[in-house]
Design a protein around this motif. Structure first.
Motif, PDB file in Angstrom:
ATOM      1  N   LEU A 126     -38.921   5.066  18.366  1.00  0.00           N
ATOM      2  CA  LEU A 126     -37.760   5.857  17.958  1.00  0.00           C
ATOM      3  C   LEU A 126     -38.089   6.748  16.757  1.00  0.00           C
ATOM      4  O   LEU A 126     -37.662   7.909  16.700  1.00  0.00           O
ATOM      5  CB  LEU A 126     -36.576   4.940  17.637  1.00  0.00           C
ATOM      6  N   GLU A 127     -38.835   6.215  15.812  1.00  0.00           N
ATOM      7  CA  GLU A 127     -39.204   7.012  14.637  1.00  0.00           C
ATOM      8  C   GLU A 127     -40.111   8.174  15.021  1.00  0.00           C
ATOM      9  O   GLU A 127     -39.960   9.285  14.511  1.00  0.00           O
ATOM     10  CB  GLU A 127     -39.841   6.114  13.579  1.00  0.00           C
ATOM     11  N   LYS A 128     -41.032   7.941  15.928  1.00  0.00           N
ATOM     12  CA  LYS A 128     -41.891   9.022  16.417  1.00  0.00           C
ATOM     13  C   LYS A 128     -41.044  10.087  17.109  1.00  0.00           C
ATOM     14  O   LYS A 128     -41.248  11.287  16.903  1.00  0.00           O
ATOM     15  CB  LYS A 128     -42.950   8.479  17.376  1.00  0.00           C
ATOM     16  N   ALA A 129     -40.087   9.655  17.908  1.00  0.00           N
ATOM     17  CA  ALA A 129     -39.191  10.594  18.590  1.00  0.00           C
ATOM     18  C   ALA A 129     -38.406  11.425  17.575  1.00  0.00           C
ATOM     19  O   ALA A 129     -38.272  12.645  17.724  1.00  0.00           O
ATOM     20  CB  ALA A 129     -38.237   9.833  19.510  1.00  0.00           C
ATOM     21  N   ALA A 130     -37.906  10.766  16.537  1.00  0.00           N
ATOM     22  CA  ALA A 130     -37.123  11.474  15.515  1.00  0.00           C
ATOM     23  C   ALA A 130     -37.926  12.595  14.874  1.00  0.00           C
ATOM     24  O   ALA A 130     -37.431  13.711  14.695  1.00  0.00           O
ATOM     25  CB  ALA A 130     -36.651  10.484  14.446  1.00  0.00           C
ATOM     26  N   HIS A 131     -39.158  12.320  14.553  1.00  0.00           N
ATOM     27  CA  HIS A 131     -39.999  13.313  13.887  1.00  0.00           C
ATOM     28  C   HIS A 131     -40.479  14.412  14.840  1.00  0.00           C
ATOM     29  O   HIS A 131     -40.994  15.430  14.385  1.00  0.00           O
ATOM     30  CB  HIS A 131     -41.192  12.630  13.205  1.00  0.00           C
ATOM     31  N   SER A 132     -40.296  14.193  16.141  1.00  0.00           N
ATOM     32  CA  SER A 132     -40.745  15.199  17.103  1.00  0.00           C
ATOM     33  C   SER A 132     -39.608  16.072  17.616  1.00  0.00           C
ATOM     34  O   SER A 132     -39.833  16.937  18.463  1.00  0.00           O
ATOM     35  CB  SER A 132     -41.450  14.527  18.288  1.00  0.00           C
ATOM     36  N   CYS A 133     -38.400  15.880  17.118  1.00  0.00           N
ATOM     37  CA  CYS A 133     -37.282  16.681  17.627  1.00  0.00           C
ATOM     38  C   CYS A 133     -37.533  18.166  17.328  1.00  0.00           C
ATOM     39  O   CYS A 133     -38.163  18.518  16.324  1.00  0.00           O
ATOM     40  CB  CYS A 133     -35.955  16.191  17.059  1.00  0.00           C
ATOM     41  N   PRO A 134     -37.077  19.057  18.209  1.00  0.00           N
ATOM     42  CA  PRO A 134     -37.355  20.494  18.046  1.00  0.00           C
ATOM     43  C   PRO A 134     -36.881  21.096  16.723  1.00  0.00           C
ATOM     44  O   PRO A 134     -37.554  21.956  16.167  1.00  0.00           O
ATOM     45  CB  PRO A 134     -36.629  21.134  19.231  1.00  0.00           C
ATOM     46  N   VAL A 135     -35.743  20.650  16.214  1.00  0.00           N
ATOM     47  CA  VAL A 135     -35.265  21.203  14.938  1.00  0.00           C
ATOM     48  C   VAL A 135     -36.186  20.768  13.809  1.00  0.00           C
ATOM     49  O   VAL A 135     -36.568  21.575  12.954  1.00  0.00           O
ATOM     50  CB  VAL A 135     -33.799  20.806  14.660  1.00  0.00           C
ATOM     51  N   HIS A 136     -36.589  19.505  13.820  1.00  0.00           N
ATOM     52  CA  HIS A 136     -37.525  19.004  12.804  1.00  0.00           C
ATOM     53  C   HIS A 136     -38.810  19.830  12.836  1.00  0.00           C
ATOM     54  O   HIS A 136     -39.335  20.225  11.793  1.00  0.00           O
ATOM     55  CB  HIS A 136     -37.825  17.527  13.060  1.00  0.00           C
ATOM     56  N   GLN A 137     -39.305  20.094  14.030  1.00  0.00           N
ATOM     57  CA  GLN A 137     -40.546  20.859  14.178  1.00  0.00           C
ATOM     58  C   GLN A 137     -40.376  22.323  13.770  1.00  0.00           C
ATOM     59  O   GLN A 137     -41.341  23.000  13.440  1.00  0.00           O
ATOM     60  CB  GLN A 137     -41.044  20.782  15.626  1.00  0.00           C
ATOM     61  N   SER A 138     -39.141  22.817  13.788  1.00  0.00           N
ATOM     62  CA  SER A 138     -38.862  24.224  13.448  1.00  0.00           C
ATOM     63  C   SER A 138     -38.726  24.464  11.947  1.00  0.00           C
ATOM     64  O   SER A 138     -38.839  25.592  11.487  1.00  0.00           O
ATOM     65  CB  SER A 138     -37.577  24.684  14.137  1.00  0.00           C
ATOM     66  N   LEU A 139     -38.473  23.406  11.191  1.00  0.00           N
ATOM     67  CA  LEU A 139     -38.295  23.528   9.745  1.00  0.00           C
ATOM     68  C   LEU A 139     -39.629  23.215   9.074  1.00  0.00           C
ATOM     69  O   LEU A 139     -40.016  22.064   8.951  1.00  0.00           O
ATOM     70  CB  LEU A 139     -37.202  22.574   9.259  1.00  0.00           C
ATOM     71  N   HIS A 140     -40.316  24.230   8.643  1.00  0.00           N
ATOM     72  CA  HIS A 140     -41.672  24.084   8.119  1.00  0.00           C
ATOM     73  C   HIS A 140     -41.685  23.251   6.840  1.00  0.00           C
ATOM     74  O   HIS A 140     -40.909  23.486   5.918  1.00  0.00           O
ATOM     75  CB  HIS A 140     -42.285  25.458   7.856  1.00  0.00           C
ATOM     76  N   GLY A 141     -42.554  22.271   6.797  1.00  0.00           N
ATOM     77  CA  GLY A 141     -42.651  21.329   5.680  1.00  0.00           C
ATOM     78  C   GLY A 141     -42.941  21.953   4.333  1.00  0.00           C
ATOM     79  O   GLY A 141     -42.567  21.412   3.312  1.00  0.00           O
TER      80      GLY A 141
END
Length: 136
Positions: free
Chosen positions: A108-123
């Protein structure tokens, strides 16, 4: 093809319409940026999108693994930065209502970090802090 139309209504308020469903939402500028703050601000929608996306992607994974996430709650806090004014940090706290095995927690934690919005917000521009609160 466009999917959403947004109309500026004046007084720092917009009305967005999702064309497929006809659903609408309104935004206001926040009080600290000359607005009324009566509804979601555009930056509120960004952080809401992150938390909603995380829950949705975890939900997809949970359905595949027969994990019941119903009732899981997410609380979101945004921290605004200056020069330029922007979202500097997003804090997402997720509270699970059911017991989740340690193996399922990892998935579940891996899934959370892979969501498209998360991936769109540059670290480098937006720090995202996600905390998973499981039942003991």
């Amino acid at each position: 093809m466009h999917q959403i139309t947004i109309e500026y209504e004046g007084e720092l308020r917009t009305r967005a319409k999702h064309l497929q469903s006809g659903n609408e939402l309104i935004t206001d500028a926040p009080i600290d940026n000359h607005g009324k703050g009566e509804v979601f601000s555009p930056t509120d929608l960004v952080v809401t999108a992150l938390a909603s996306c995380i829950l949705t992607i975890m939900g997809i994974v949970a359905e595949r693994r027969n994990i019941d996430l119903k009732g899981t709650i997410s609380e979101v806090t945004k921290v605004m930065g200056e020069n330029p004014r922007r979202i500097a940090e997003i804090h997402v706290n997720i509270y699970f209502k059911t017991d989740i095995s340690s193996q399922d927690r990892k998935v579940l934690e891996k899934a959370a970090h892979s969501c498209p919005v998360h991936q769109s917000l540059h670290g480098n521009f937006v720090e995202k802090k996600i905390i998973f609160n499981y039942q003991s």
